[in-house]
Design an enzyme around this catalytic site. Sequence first.
Site, PDB file in Angstrom:
ATOM      1  CB  CYS A   1      -0.985  -0.041   1.167  1.00 56.33           C
ATOM      2  SG  CYS A   1      -2.352   1.148   1.010  1.00 56.33           S
TER       3      CYS A   1
ATOM      4  CG  HIS B   1      -3.334  -3.579   3.500  1.00 58.05           C
ATOM      5  ND1 HIS B   1      -2.332  -2.962   4.225  1.00 58.05           N
ATOM      6  CD2 HIS B   1      -3.981  -2.584   2.834  1.00 58.05           C
ATOM      7  CE1 HIS B   1      -2.383  -1.657   4.033  1.00 58.05           C
ATOM      8  NE2 HIS B   1      -3.371  -1.403   3.175  1.00 58.05           N
TER       9      HIS B   1
ATOM     10  CD  GLU C   1      -0.635  -5.565   5.900  1.00 57.08           C
ATOM     11  OE1 GLU C   1      -1.200  -4.470   6.072  1.00 57.08           O
ATOM     12  OE2 GLU C   1      -0.380  -6.030   4.759  1.00 57.08           O
TER      13      GLU C   1
END
Length: 270
Positions: free
Chosen positions: A104, A232, A234
């Site tokens: 990002c 994302h 994660e």
Amino acid sequence: MPPVHTLVITGYGTNSHLETAHTARLAGSDKVDIVHFSDLLGGRCKLADYGFVIFPGGFMDGDDLGAAQTGAVRWRFARDASGRPMLDSLWEFLDNGGLLLGICNGFQLLVKLGILPGLRGMQFERLVSLGHNDSGRFEDRWVHLKANPASPCVFTRNLPPMIMPVRHGEGKVVADADVLKKIEAEDLIALQYVDPKSGLPSMNYPDNPNGSPLGIAGLCDSSGHVLGLMPHPEAFHHVTNHPGWTRGEVNAPGTLLFVNAVRYLRGEQA
């Protein structure tokens, strides 16, 4: 097998460093450090001590001059305690075979530094940017993705179709037609937004949440050692992160990108 040491760089508005570090640990990294950019400048930490470096998500400097623009300027002109340009240390890290991931805001930094897309013969030239979403608003939603099997990207090898969340206001890849043709021809599109029914790259909203041409969700460089993506990974490191988990929906977690990186650095992935 050699140990894998991972560095997550934080500071000045980064806000996804903790879950990024946690995902790297889940992926098998032997050591994970979260380090503020100022510690790199002060010489208290060196990129050369790591094999895997991650620029996590967030809002560098409030994105006041455009997403990650101030961070890119800082990297271009900053010097460490010995007077060496920080950018030289980053190039050396890559030349020595290190893996670099930008998520990002980290992706926005990599394109504005010119590290991505890293076309052959045009490395480290700024050719691409990330502009405002076509929707004109911040997008916070889950998207469907597919990896490009022809891409040299280390992170996306043999990945199944995936689902990840996006949360950004400036995620649209912006480049002129010739650059886009070269990116496509060199298979530097690592990940694409797809229609969940057909599995084909999509330009339709909301499957493609920002209007990126060719459905681009992530780009790699020609070495395959650098990946930048807007979704994302994660934020989906456990089944309970997904909103459909209570309905029994099972999807491949974003942790797999990190697993590929760790395996590659250990020599388990050619």
